[in-house]
Write an enzyme that holds these catalytic residues in place. Structure first.
Site, PDB file in Angstrom:
ATOM      1  N   GLN A 233       0.817  -1.251  -0.118  1.00  0.00           N
ATOM      2  CA  GLN A 233      -0.196  -0.083  -0.119  1.00  0.00           C
ATOM      3  C   GLN A 233       1.105   1.280  -0.035  1.00  0.00           C
ATOM      4  O   GLN A 233       1.672   1.498   0.817  1.00  0.00           O
ATOM      5  CB  GLN A 233      -0.914   0.154   1.262  1.00  0.00           C
ATOM      6  CG  GLN A 233      -1.584   1.198   1.474  1.00  0.00           C
ATOM      7  CD  GLN A 233      -2.684   1.122   2.632  1.00  0.00           C
ATOM      8  OE1 GLN A 233      -3.500   0.395   2.776  1.00  0.00           O
ATOM      9  NE2 GLN A 233      -2.279   1.776   3.563  1.00  0.00           N
ATOM     10  N   GLY A 234       0.723   1.976  -1.008  1.00  0.00           N
ATOM     11  CA  GLY A 234       1.645   3.204  -1.070  1.00  0.00           C
ATOM     12  C   GLY A 234       0.721   4.589  -0.830  1.00  0.00           C
ATOM     13  O   GLY A 234       0.309   5.185  -1.777  1.00  0.00           O
TER      14      GLY A 234
ATOM     15  N   SER B 291       1.296   6.763   2.480  1.00  0.00           N
ATOM     16  CA  SER B 291       2.166   7.710   3.230  1.00  0.00           C
ATOM     17  C   SER B 291       3.345   8.291   2.562  1.00  0.00           C
ATOM     18  O   SER B 291       3.959   7.683   1.673  1.00  0.00           O
ATOM     19  CB  SER B 291       2.380   7.066   4.586  1.00  0.00           C
ATOM     20  OG  SER B 291       1.528   6.768   5.651  1.00  0.00           O
TER      21      SER B 291
ATOM     22  N   SER C 296       4.801  -1.137   4.068  1.00  0.00           N
ATOM     23  CA  SER C 296       5.112  -2.314   4.472  1.00  0.00           C
ATOM     24  C   SER C 296       5.046  -3.436   3.596  1.00  0.00           C
ATOM     25  O   SER C 296       4.365  -3.536   2.478  1.00  0.00           O
ATOM     26  CB  SER C 296       3.792  -2.969   5.525  1.00  0.00           C
ATOM     27  OG  SER C 296       3.583  -1.951   6.553  1.00  0.00           O
TER      28      SER C 296
ATOM     29  N   GLU D 244      -9.270  -2.252   6.001  1.00  0.00           N
ATOM     30  CA  GLU D 244      -7.952  -2.402   6.636  1.00  0.00           C
ATOM     31  C   GLU D 244      -8.232  -2.206   8.283  1.00  0.00           C
ATOM     32  O   GLU D 244      -7.586  -3.115   8.681  1.00  0.00           O
ATOM     33  CB  GLU D 244      -6.866  -1.240   6.178  1.00  0.00           C
ATOM     34  CG  GLU D 244      -5.622  -1.056   7.115  1.00  0.00           C
ATOM     35  CD  GLU D 244      -4.753  -0.140   6.725  1.00  0.00           C
ATOM     36  OE1 GLU D 244      -3.521  -0.191   6.812  1.00  0.00           O
ATOM     37  OE2 GLU D 244      -5.244   1.027   6.468  1.00  0.00           O
TER      38      GLU D 244
END
Length: 400
Positions: free
Chosen positions: A135-136, A138, A170, A253
């Site tokens: 997941q991109g 931040s 992550s 999430e």
């Protein structure tokens, strides 16, 4: 049937014949396909390959994505069936599949907002574990305030040309692809100019740089995007609609985080209980308080899952679960280290006269809890959400 009895107690309801049959079918499948004990290789590459194979095995029985609709390879599992499956997997100490980010977060998002082509090409590979996703969201100056992100995608014909940086990503080292928020319009209000884009990690211009944590692990990475080209067909939900798509992603999430936290709290409580039996009265009192706090986390989390099962958007209990849950987890690890004594702070990788307690996992867990107050939305953001949505306090005018 002890699994069913425990779930019925948690939900305050009686479970039907269908739930018993679901558990019987699941147990039969696991008896046939799950090794006991389930031993994974020490080598990281071999370990990941074994976990991918395990996910593919679960997918063959339609247990990898049981919440998905049958048309997409799932089981249309009910709320109680999800809990039964989760509880039985935990009871057997079976490993978590490596593609859980895709299964639990991206998959449901594509079912709501994705095109027919995206669902047809992405979902089967995601479900089997052929493709792992990260997941991109931040960025260095846009963590909790995602609307301030600067990664930009310029439209060039039928492509987006993306440049920017993501951080605290992550699983980026192992991932095959990333779903990311990208600004595609600078001339509209911040939230209106963001798009949700699928980016292959093998695309030219993608660089992954691991971030070593205080624990010595490198679970997170920086991801640099230098004029990375992706087709416009990789935009989910249309250009400029990324904020709405992202809300669906975050809702899924936070439900997933609850189940993982429950397993962690149960392990910590069991370890403390064993060590606190012969401890002084003060330590036993701290254990009793910690046990009560863990039950409050569980009950509030079940309330949130029940809302999700009814098709409702997450309420303030999502922020409560995260905020109170992470503080409870920090307190549990601190109590564990106190119970372990001086040997409890010996790191797994250090040589010395003492021996690390339980392989040093408790000191590593204690270090990781420092990150839990940041990941998935900082404690400050959760407190703001509770102040505004639960207590009715005015919104911070500087928040946007």
């Amino acid at each position: 049937m002890s699994v069913l009895r425990g779930i019925a107690r948690d939900l305050g309801t009686a479970l039907g014949d269908g739930d018993e049959q679901f558990l019987a079918d699941l147990s039969a499948f696991l008896d046939e396909h799950a090794p006991s004990p389930f031993v994974l290789p020490d080598d990281p590459a071999e370990r990941l390959a074994a976990l991918r194979a395990w996910q593919a095995t679960l997918d063959e029985g339609r247990y990898a994505a049981i919440t998905w609709p049958a048309e997409h390879g799932g089981r249309d599992a009910t709320f109680t069936e999800q809990l039964i499956c989760h509880s039985e997997m935990a009871r057997r100490r079976l490993p978590t599949v490596p593609g859980r980010t895709g299964l639990s977060i991206l998959g449901p998002t594509l079912m709501v907002h994705g095109s027919e082509e995206q669902r047809a090409t992405v979902l089967p590979r995601l479900r089997r574990g052929d493709d792992l996703w990260c997941q991109g969201f931040s960025e260095p100056e846009a963590g909790s305030d995602l609307a301030s992100l600067r990664t930009f995608g310029a439209i060039d014909g039928n492509e987006l040309v993306i440049s920017g940086q993501k951080i605290w990503t992550s699983g980026a080292r192992e991932a095959d692809a990333m779903f990311a928020l990208v600004r595609t319009d600078r001339d509209v209000p911040k939230r209106d100019g963001i798009s949700y884009v699928l980016i292959p990690m093998s695309a030219p211009g993608v660089t992954v740089r691991p971030i070593e944590q205080i624990s010595g692990d490198a679970e997170f990475s920086e991801v640099f995007l230098d004029e990375v080209r992706v087709p416009l067909t990789n935009v989910v939900g249309g250009l400029g609609n990324g904020w709405a798509v992202m809300r669906t992603t975050l809702a899924n999430e936070r439900g997933v985080l609850f189940l993982g936290r429950q397993l962690a709290l149960a392990r910590q409580l069991a370890a403390i209980r064993d060590r606190a039996r012969t401890a002084d009265a003060h330590t036993r009192e701290r254990y009793a308080r910690a046990w009560c706090d863990a039950q409050l986390v569980r009950i509030n989390g079940l309330r949130g899952l029940a809302r999700a099962a009814d098709g409702l958007e997450p309420g303030p209990e999502a922020a409560m679960s995260k905020l109170f849950g992470q503080e409870t987890e920090k307190a549990l690890y601190e109590l564990l280290l106190d119970c372990c004594g001086p040997e409890g702070v010996i790191d797994r990788g250090l040589d010395g006269p003492g021996e690390a307690v339980d392989g040093g996992k408790w000191i590593l867990g204690w270090l990781r809890t420092r990150a839990s107050t940041i990941g998935g939305g900082t404690s400050e953001v959760q407190r703001n959400a509770l102040a505004e949505r639960l207590l009715g306090q005015p919104r911070d005018p500087w928040a946007d």
